[in-house]
Enzyme design. Structure first.
Site, PDB file in Angstrom:
ATOM      1  N   ASP A   2       0.862  -1.172   0.000  1.00 46.69           N
ATOM      2  CA  ASP A   2       0.000   0.000   0.000  1.00 46.69           C
ATOM      3  C   ASP A   2       0.906   1.233   0.000  1.00 46.69           C
ATOM      4  O   ASP A   2       2.077   1.151   0.397  1.00 46.69           O
ATOM      5  CB  ASP A   2      -0.895  -0.036   1.240  1.00 46.69           C
ATOM      6  CG  ASP A   2      -1.780   1.187   1.345  1.00 46.69           C
ATOM      7  OD1 ASP A   2      -2.333   1.603   0.314  1.00 46.69           O
ATOM      8  OD2 ASP A   2      -1.901   1.734   2.461  1.00 46.69           O
ATOM      9  N   ARG A   3       0.378   2.367  -0.425  1.00 43.57           N
ATOM     10  CA  ARG A   3       1.235   3.551  -0.524  1.00 43.57           C
ATOM     11  C   ARG A   3       1.158   4.407   0.739  1.00 43.57           C
ATOM     12  O   ARG A   3       2.031   4.356   1.591  1.00 43.57           O
ATOM     13  CB  ARG A   3       0.842   4.384  -1.760  1.00 43.57           C
ATOM     14  CG  ARG A   3       1.923   5.355  -2.214  1.00 43.57           C
ATOM     15  CD  ARG A   3       1.390   6.348  -3.246  1.00 43.57           C
ATOM     16  NE  ARG A   3       0.596   7.412  -2.611  1.00 43.57           N
ATOM     17  CZ  ARG A   3       0.072   8.443  -3.271  1.00 43.57           C
ATOM     18  NH1 ARG A   3       0.213   8.523  -4.595  1.00 43.57           N
ATOM     19  NH2 ARG A   3      -0.621   9.368  -2.625  1.00 43.57           N
ATOM     20  N   ASP A   4       0.085   5.191   0.882  1.00 46.71           N
ATOM     21  CA  ASP A   4      -0.031   6.119   2.006  1.00 46.71           C
ATOM     22  C   ASP A   4      -0.169   5.356   3.321  1.00 46.71           C
ATOM     23  O   ASP A   4      -1.049   4.508   3.474  1.00 46.71           O
ATOM     24  CB  ASP A   4      -1.248   7.033   1.822  1.00 46.71           C
ATOM     25  CG  ASP A   4      -1.175   7.832   0.521  1.00 46.71           C
ATOM     26  OD1 ASP A   4      -0.095   7.856  -0.097  1.00 46.71           O
ATOM     27  OD2 ASP A   4      -2.202   8.413   0.130  1.00 46.71           O
TER      28      ASP A   4
ATOM     29  N   LYS B  80      -9.530  -1.505  -3.575  1.00 47.13           N
ATOM     30  CA  LYS B  80      -9.420  -2.382  -2.414  1.00 47.13           C
ATOM     31  C   LYS B  80     -10.613  -2.143  -1.486  1.00 47.13           C
ATOM     32  O   LYS B  80     -11.025  -0.999  -1.329  1.00 47.13           O
ATOM     33  CB  LYS B  80      -8.101  -2.095  -1.668  1.00 47.13           C
ATOM     34  CG  LYS B  80      -6.846  -2.441  -2.458  1.00 47.13           C
ATOM     35  CD  LYS B  80      -5.563  -2.137  -1.673  1.00 47.13           C
ATOM     36  CE  LYS B  80      -5.314  -0.649  -1.543  1.00 47.13           C
ATOM     37  NZ  LYS B  80      -4.017  -0.339  -0.889  1.00 47.13           N
TER      38      LYS B  80
END
Length: 442
Positions: free
Chosen positions: A251-253, A345
């Site tokens: 996941d990014r953030d 997601k």
């Protein structure tokens, strides 16, 4: 009142179908952990039977111990401790045979009223009968469950898995096929419904690991299913050919960079979290391919155009390259939270896209995220999961995440990477033990 002394562990030593037992009076039992063994051993699992712990160990021998007791012989004898019989029975592989019936990009699933999949959707199939081969078994199961005459089009895969709450392992044969008719006759005491689903939706509805792995392998082989899935990506792997390489989805953030109130809207907003780059480098050095999968509501709500999102990712990738970190691809969902799309997601559409484009297999993949929906996505895809975040952050979602049972819980991506790579000896394909934890769940 004197405290009851705990019973010592019993040691289950087996090799080539031979079990090491010791005489105890007129009978035979497992050796206890406080008794020495005449040979070295390596750990091979633990079982618990109503408070009796049985530690399974593999002996290091340079000969076949013919003088030991054959595991099949144990069940015919009356002088063997019942715990021995129970442990041996538990380690016997069970066999199931299942089939993915397709119609274009959709697959047929049944909703069970009993058994392991009670209340969930599954693919047709079940345990094989005595003396039955996998093909005959799945044809019989399909006829029993949905009254369908099926034609098998080939074997998708053979998988092995332990099931939640079950100590035994099961061998699963999953086929692809088609039904002669859609006039289904449901088995009243087992199946309550039948329906066609896209692969991404079906993955979210089943808890059967064989169904998950089979559905992904079916997707990898089905041009129709692949064409029907539309997922946005940055374009790093535009010309890449699928390669069978262990992969970590990130996941990014909240995992790589710090999230912001009002979203990350400019390249200047990108601020890497402590330990994130080190964690990515650790995974990469151990042979793991890195793929970023991110929901971007900021684009979904039209707060920034997608070209601005591309600039943000360009800045992030450039910074990572300076640190020696290479990302295989960034998949992103440009839709907002109210969208019913395959890519957002916890639907596993982005992970399926990576299976299509890069050749990712769920059995050799991890999903690392900081939110429950990241863990749901990984579980839907059939891969292992790691939950990262500060203790205070994890406390906020503790109850929700506890039910999702992540394999790793860690304070940062750096700690998660250490747990994922622990015991791999530099080979990404070797899996660490499940439910390891860099830090326990607070």
């Amino acid at each position: 009142m004197a405290r009851k002394r705990p019973r010592p562990d019993q040691v289950f030593v087996e090799t080539d179908g031979q079990v090491y037992l010791v005489r105890d009076g007129k009978g035979f039992r497992f050796p206890r952990a406080d008794e020495s063994l005449p040979f070295p051993t390596d750990p091979n699992g633990v079982m618990d039977f109503d408070g009796v712990r049985v530690v399974k160990r593999k002996p290091r021998l340079d000969y076949h111990p013919e003088e030991w007791t054959g595991r099949d012989e144990v069940f015919e004898r009356t002088d063997v401790d019942p715990i021995v019989k129970r442990a041996i029975y538990t380690t016997m592989i069970r066999c199931v045979s299942e089939v993915i019936l397709s119609k274009g990009p959709r697959v047929l699933m049944v909703k069970a009223t009993r058994g392991f999949s009670k209340g969930y959707w599954n693919i047709p199939g079940g345990f094989m009968d005595y003396g039955e081969g996998p093909e005959a078994g799945v044809e019989r199961e399909a006829e029993e469950e949905i009254g369908a005459d099926v034609t098998l089009d080939g074997l998708l895969g053979v998988y092995v898995s332990g099931f939640p709450g079950k100590p035994a392992y099961t061998l699963g044969f999953v086929y692809r096929g088609h039904a002669a008719s859609e006039r289904f006759r449901l088995k009243a005491d087992e199946i309550e419904d039948v329906a066609w689903f896209t692969i991404d939706k079906g993955l979210t509805l089943t808890r059967n690991p064989f169904a998950k792995w089979g559905l992904v392998d079916f997707f990898r082989q089905s041009p129709e299913a692949q064409r029907s899935l539309r997922v946005k990506r940055h374009g790093l792997a535009q010309d890449a050919k699928p390669v069978d390489q262990p992969t970590v989805f990130l996941d990014r953030d909240g995992v790589i960079n710090r999230g912001r109130p009002g979203y990350v809207r400019t390249p200047e907003h990108v601020e890497f979290l402590p330990g994130a780059i080190e964690g990515m480098r650790t995974l990469q050095d151990h042979g793991w391919r890195l793929v970023i999968v991110t929901n971007q509501d900021v684009a979904g709500w039209k707060l920034i155009p997608e070209r601005q999102l591309a600039r943000i990712h360009d800045r992030m990738l450039a910074s990572l390259r300076k640190e020696g970190v290479r990302v295989a691809e960034i998949y992103y969902c440009p839709h907002h939270v109210l969208s019913d799309c395959a890519c957002r997601k916890p639907r596993p559409g982005m992970l399926l896209a990576a299976a299509r484009d890069l050749g990712v297999r769920p059995r050799d993949a991890w999903m690392v995220g900081d939110k429950p929906l990241d863990l749901e996505t990984g579980r839907a895809f059939g891969c292992r999961t790691a939950w990262v975040g500060s203790p205070s952050w994890r406390k906020r979602f503790a109850e929700e995440v506890r039910q999702l049972a992540p394999d790793v819980v860690a304070d940062s991506l750096r700690d998660a990477a250490r747990a994922i790579t622990a015991g791999t000896d530099g080979k990404a394909g070797r899996r660490p033990r499940p439910r390891s934890a860099a830090r326990g769940m607070e």
